[in-house]
Write a protein that holds these residues in place. Structure first.
Motif, PDB file in Angstrom:
ATOM      1  N   ILE A 161       1.089  -1.498  -0.251  1.00  0.00           N
ATOM      2  CA  ILE A 161       0.261  -0.639  -0.128  1.00  0.00           C
ATOM      3  C   ILE A 161       0.966   1.253  -0.267  1.00  0.00           C
ATOM      4  CG2 ILE A 161      -1.874   1.153   1.088  1.00  0.00           C
ATOM      5  CD1 ILE A 161      -2.876  -1.811   0.551  1.00  0.00           C
ATOM      6  N   ARG A 162       1.596   1.254   0.686  1.00  0.00           N
ATOM      7  CA  ARG A 162       3.276   2.406   0.662  1.00  0.00           C
ATOM      8  C   ARG A 162       3.522   2.328  -0.269  1.00  0.00           C
ATOM      9  NH1 ARG A 162       4.066   0.265   6.184  1.00  0.00           N
ATOM     10  NH2 ARG A 162       3.091   2.253   7.626  1.00  0.00           N
ATOM     11  N   GLY A 163       4.364   1.857  -0.603  1.00  0.00           N
ATOM     12  CA  GLY A 163       4.883   1.577  -2.825  1.00  0.00           C
ATOM     13  C   GLY A 163       3.783   1.987  -3.693  1.00  0.00           C
ATOM     14  N   CYS A 187      -6.969   2.569   0.399  1.00  0.00           N
ATOM     15  CA  CYS A 187      -7.695   2.019   1.729  1.00  0.00           C
ATOM     16  C   CYS A 187      -7.247   0.344   1.397  1.00  0.00           C
ATOM     17  CB  CYS A 187      -9.028   2.322   1.769  1.00  0.00           C
ATOM     18  SG  CYS A 187      -9.642   4.348   1.949  1.00  0.00           S
ATOM     19  N   GLY A 188      -6.220   0.134   2.085  1.00  0.00           N
ATOM     20  CA  GLY A 188      -6.576  -1.594   2.457  1.00  0.00           C
ATOM     21  C   GLY A 188      -5.354  -2.035   3.080  1.00  0.00           C
ATOM     22  N   GLY A 197      -4.167  -3.301   8.112  1.00  0.00           N
ATOM     23  CA  GLY A 197      -5.104  -2.488   7.491  1.00  0.00           C
ATOM     24  C   GLY A 197      -3.908  -0.573   7.302  1.00  0.00           C
ATOM     25  N   MET A 198      -4.202   0.523   6.382  1.00  0.00           N
ATOM     26  CA  MET A 198      -3.864   1.590   6.345  1.00  0.00           C
ATOM     27  C   MET A 198      -4.908   2.515   5.303  1.00  0.00           C
ATOM     28  SD  MET A 198      -0.261   0.754   4.707  1.00  0.00           S
ATOM     29  CE  MET A 198       0.673   0.006   6.181  1.00  0.00           C
ATOM     30  N   VAL A 199      -3.987   3.014   5.682  1.00  0.00           N
ATOM     31  CA  VAL A 199      -4.961   4.636   4.897  1.00  0.00           C
ATOM     32  C   VAL A 199      -4.254   5.601   4.232  1.00  0.00           C
ATOM     33  CG1 VAL A 199      -7.160   6.477   4.692  1.00  0.00           C
ATOM     34  CG2 VAL A 199      -7.421   3.940   6.047  1.00  0.00           C
ATOM     35  N   ILE A 200      -4.021   5.761   3.279  1.00  0.00           N
ATOM     36  CA  ILE A 200      -3.381   7.295   2.282  1.00  0.00           C
ATOM     37  C   ILE A 200      -3.822   7.742   1.135  1.00  0.00           C
ATOM     38  CG2 ILE A 200      -1.169   7.452   1.926  1.00  0.00           C
ATOM     39  CD1 ILE A 200       0.032   4.658   2.478  1.00  0.00           C
ATOM     40  N   LEU A 209       0.136  11.370   2.831  1.00  0.00           N
ATOM     41  CA  LEU A 209      -0.361  11.579   3.966  1.00  0.00           C
ATOM     42  C   LEU A 209      -0.974  10.205   4.217  1.00  0.00           C
ATOM     43  CD1 LEU A 209      -2.203  14.499   4.330  1.00  0.00           C
ATOM     44  CD2 LEU A 209       0.669  14.609   5.065  1.00  0.00           C
ATOM     45  N   GLN A 210      -1.016   9.617   6.077  1.00  0.00           N
ATOM     46  CA  GLN A 210      -1.126   8.341   5.799  1.00  0.00           C
ATOM     47  C   GLN A 210      -1.649   8.795   7.152  1.00  0.00           C
ATOM     48  OE1 GLN A 210       1.242   5.813   6.283  1.00  0.00           O
ATOM     49  NE2 GLN A 210       0.472   3.543   7.357  1.00  0.00           N
ATOM     50  N   GLY A 211      -2.822   8.376   7.661  1.00  0.00           N
ATOM     51  CA  GLY A 211      -3.509   8.759   8.908  1.00  0.00           C
ATOM     52  C   GLY A 211      -4.226   6.943   9.197  1.00  0.00           C
TER      53      GLY A 211
END
Length: 274
Positions: A161-163, A187-188, A197-200, A209-211
């Protein structure tokens, strides 16, 4: 052939390309003057050999009093700003990631479409919520899908996801300051996110931005008001879905640019209970 008869090509051998010197003298007036023929090109009308646009150096030697063709006029700005509005959100909880959005596409005061899908599945582990210009968002979502698939084929593994967010940010950054209007929220889940999971958030100027909770669009202040009061890590799946639906619904109630229905996605890891 009929085309040969009309263009006078039949039985007239072509000796060589039309000389450039004639282009410099007659280019601007060809559309107004009658068709000319010369012995050099076998009697074929000169405009048949004209390129659609003259070389740039043709205008360097011209006097400044002679205006350039209409094709080279600057882009005309819109007489009024065409505003857009939406409400999208994504947040992380113990059961995965929730992404929600309204379905209204607005163009100023006009409801352009009441049933637009603002959440797009990108991969088996990733969805994207879109805010901004509809055409720009659709284009960049397709580009992201293509690049993630190509990465998987080349490296035999899935892009994180970050990539994915970093890749999208790098592709969008050259368009900073232009009319491109894209705000995508990824979102994934993946192993880097601890299988939770993470939201960017990535926008068209390249910002990333990530949060744990991100809401984008004209209705986002109202959505944040609902989410801040009810979001917690220990929410169950049903409670998280209900909270996301409530947040988007309240935003559509107060924001004129958001409305109609609520789309909702739940992304989770198969390694955790759900």
């Amino acid at each position: 052939m009929a085309l040969e008869d009309i263009c006078s090509f039949k039985d007239k051998p072509l000796q060589r390309w039309f000389p450039l010197s004639a282009l410099e003298t007659d280019y601007h007036n060809l559309e107004l003057e009658s068709l000319k023929t010369t012995q050099i090109n076998g009697g074929i009308p000169q405009h048949i050999f004209m390129p659609p646009f003259p070389p740039t150096n043709l205008f360097i030697s011209r006097s400044t009093s002679r205006s350039a063709p209409s094709n080279y006029s600057p882009t005309v700005e819109r007489p009024f700003p065409l505003t857009h509005g939406t409400t999208t959100l994504g947040f992380v909880f113990q059961g995965g990631v929730i992404a929600a959005a309204d379905t209204r596409a607005s163009a100023g005061g006009l409801v352009a479409c009441p049933a637009v899908h603002k959440i797009t599945p990108i991969h088996s582990h990733l969805v994207v919520t879109s805010s901004g210009s509809g055409a720009d968002c659709m284009l960049w979502e397709r580009i992201l899908i293509r690049e993630i698939r190509l990465y998987e084929l080349r490296h035999k593994r899935r892009l994180s996801i970050r990539g994915s967010a970093k890749l999208l940010s790098c592709m969008l950054h050259p368009f900073k300051g232009t009319n491109v209007c894209v705000a995508l929220t990824l979102c994934g889940w993946d192993k880097e996110g601890g299988s939770f999971g993470m939201v960017i958030y990535v926008c068209s100027d390249g910002a990333r931005l990530q949060g744990d909770i991100i809401s984008v669009g004209s209705g986002s202040p109202y959505a944040y008001g609902v989410l801040d009061g009810g979001l917690s890590w220990s929410l169950s799946k049903e409670e998280a879905i209900s909270l996301a639906r409530e947040a988007v619904f309240r935003a559509t109630h107060r924001d004129a640019y958001s409305g109609n229905n609520v789309d909702l996605f739940h992304s989770f890891s198969t390694e955790q209970p759900h």
